[in-house]
Design an enzyme around this catalytic site. Sequence first.
Site, mmCIF file in Angstrom:
data_model
loop_
_atom_site.group_PDB
_atom_site.id
_atom_site.type_symbol
_atom_site.label_atom_id
_atom_site.label_comp_id
_atom_site.label_asym_id
_atom_site.label_seq_id
_atom_site.Cartn_x
_atom_site.Cartn_y
_atom_site.Cartn_z
ATOM 1 N N HIS A 117 3.975 6.992 5.262
ATOM 2 C CA HIS A 117 2.797 7.694 5.798
ATOM 3 C C HIS A 117 2.001 6.926 6.838
ATOM 4 C CE1 HIS A 117 0.310 5.449 2.813
ATOM 5 N NE2 HIS A 117 -0.679 5.705 3.641
ATOM 6 N N GLU A 146 1.120 5.972 12.462
ATOM 7 C CA GLU A 146 -0.230 5.635 12.884
ATOM 8 C C GLU A 146 -0.384 4.143 13.160
ATOM 9 O OE1 GLU A 146 -3.136 7.160 10.171
ATOM 10 O OE2 GLU A 146 -4.738 6.902 11.621
ATOM 11 N N ASP A 147 0.235 3.316 12.348
ATOM 12 C CA ASP A 147 -0.061 1.877 12.406
ATOM 13 C C ASP A 147 1.034 0.988 12.971
ATOM 14 O OD1 ASP A 147 -2.471 2.481 11.303
ATOM 15 O OD2 ASP A 147 -1.936 1.916 9.253
ATOM 16 N N ASP A 151 -3.224 8.347 -1.026
ATOM 17 C CA ASP A 151 -3.592 7.317 -0.044
ATOM 18 C C ASP A 151 -5.042 6.881 -0.271
ATOM 19 O OD1 ASP A 151 -3.470 5.766 2.347
ATOM 20 O OD2 ASP A 151 -4.379 7.427 3.465
ATOM 21 N N ASP A 168 -22.939 17.671 -23.713
ATOM 22 C CA ASP A 168 -21.482 17.495 -23.694
ATOM 23 C C ASP A 168 -21.068 16.089 -23.283
ATOM 24 O OD1 ASP A 168 -22.288 17.709 -21.106
ATOM 25 O OD2 ASP A 168 -20.590 18.951 -20.468
ATOM 26 N N HIS A 203 0.810 -1.227 0.000
ATOM 27 C CA HIS A 203 0.000 0.000 0.000
ATOM 28 C C HIS A 203 0.845 1.281 0.000
ATOM 29 C CE1 HIS A 203 -2.816 3.103 1.157
ATOM 30 N NE2 HIS A 203 -2.269 3.207 2.345
HETATM 31 MN MN MN Z 1 -2.555 4.647 4.092
#
Ligand code: MN
Length: 512
Positions: A71, A75-76, A143, A263, A47
Amino acid sequence: MKKRQVITLAAELYDENQLAELDHAIDFATERHADQRRMSGEPYISHPLAVAHMLIEWGMDIDSVLAGVLHDTVEDTDVKLDEIENLFGHDVSFLVDGVTKVSKARAGMRDLDSYLPQTKDNLSKLLIAVSQDVRVIIIKLADRLHNLETLQYLPVDRQKKIARESLAVFAPMADRLGMGRVRMQLEELAFSYLDNGEFDHLKKLMKKRLGKSTRKLGAVRVEVEKELKNEKIKFEINGRVKSIYSLHKKLKKVNGNIDDIYDLMALRIIVDDNETCYRVLGILHGMYQPMIARIKDYIAVPKPNGYQSLHTTVITPNEQIVEFQIRTHEMHNYAERGLAASFHYHEQKSAKAYTRKKTAVHLPTELQWITQMQEVAGRLRDGEKISRSQLNVDLFGDRIFVFSPKGDIYNLPEGALPLDFSYLVHSDVGKHSYSFRVNGVIHPFDKPLQNGDVVEVTTRKISQPKSDWQELVTTTHARSKLRVQLRKLGVLQAVSSAAAIIRDKTIRKKKK
Ligand code: MN
């Protein structure tokens, strides 16, 4: 996504040192995420690697790409921000922190459906403001896009929630940054999960319609090409098909009749400069009958997100209605990539000849941040060192945003004090405020809060409002709640005459 794919793509854009850093970041993240898997069963690292890959494709600077790789580590996993800062520098850790904060802010918006449309718009603005650096939002968009691309592995209720949130918050955010292509990708994916039946139905309907009109449109295209060549204009022309989601939105406006949509397919003409755009418009109007109400000059008056083009809809002699979009290459690049185009890294060396002419973009005052950001990004690209404050996206001027520990967001005026926050949460929380922690650290009553602070209030039943708290609140809301409470407690006399008000003011002045 594999490490090798990311490195191969990156090798075309970044120098040796930067590639070494990228290599290091990928190994670091791979190790830290080692025991985690995605719902698809793939190793978790696939990911962040996919996110980094997108950021490279979008042409982002190396710090953004590194932050993309890292990233989810804070957090994880058990990685601390300090560690990121030590290994990859302050800028990267600032970006990672921003992404983590935006995730928290998002968690605070528990029930999106309870927000009114205008609030939803504010939410996207707000996330941009909270992130402080616009690159944080761009990372967050990558993300989200990858999460949507792998949404099939999640349970249906989570799919719907993520899809709904993508349409309500993330697509408008991409739009706000002028990132048209990303906005469209987010919308198409999200809509296909949110209302799969309608999505399939519209797709079929569109296909049927396009089959009919493509050949006719081809004839118009040939005619136009011939005329433009006669006029010695250098141009590119191609057809663009309306996205399913924008068709869905438009159909709602015209009561569901696809015949009222002109359109579905448009012809896009791309030329070298502004003047030529207007010349082409004149040539088209000479060839066909324009529908006056549908002529749009987004060059002179760009859309709020910076989008520029001329639009016109004409009727051909055999009564076909065709929309044209006319723009320069630069406008086209911006329409597709928006702000991300400003961070474009690899054009730096290859095309010094590609001088960015100052296109006269006159955005309305409240949106001049886009121009400012572009200028700053341009200077970044030229290798200039830019201070953090210059990258700060100032959308709200004198407002700040702070969080509760649960991630709920509160909007306060700049200079607001902790008690202003307590009273905003609830007048009882205000009333019994005992102490404050800001970002985990004890915080005095008289020290202003900052944008992005996480504010925790400790309340005690025995703690009661005191007269001198009047000096420790700045908002009208907190002040009036406090005065009511003080009066009830008999600390303040009920004020019923002008004389008393004046006396009250004099006492307060003396105290200062
Ligand atoms: Mn993520």
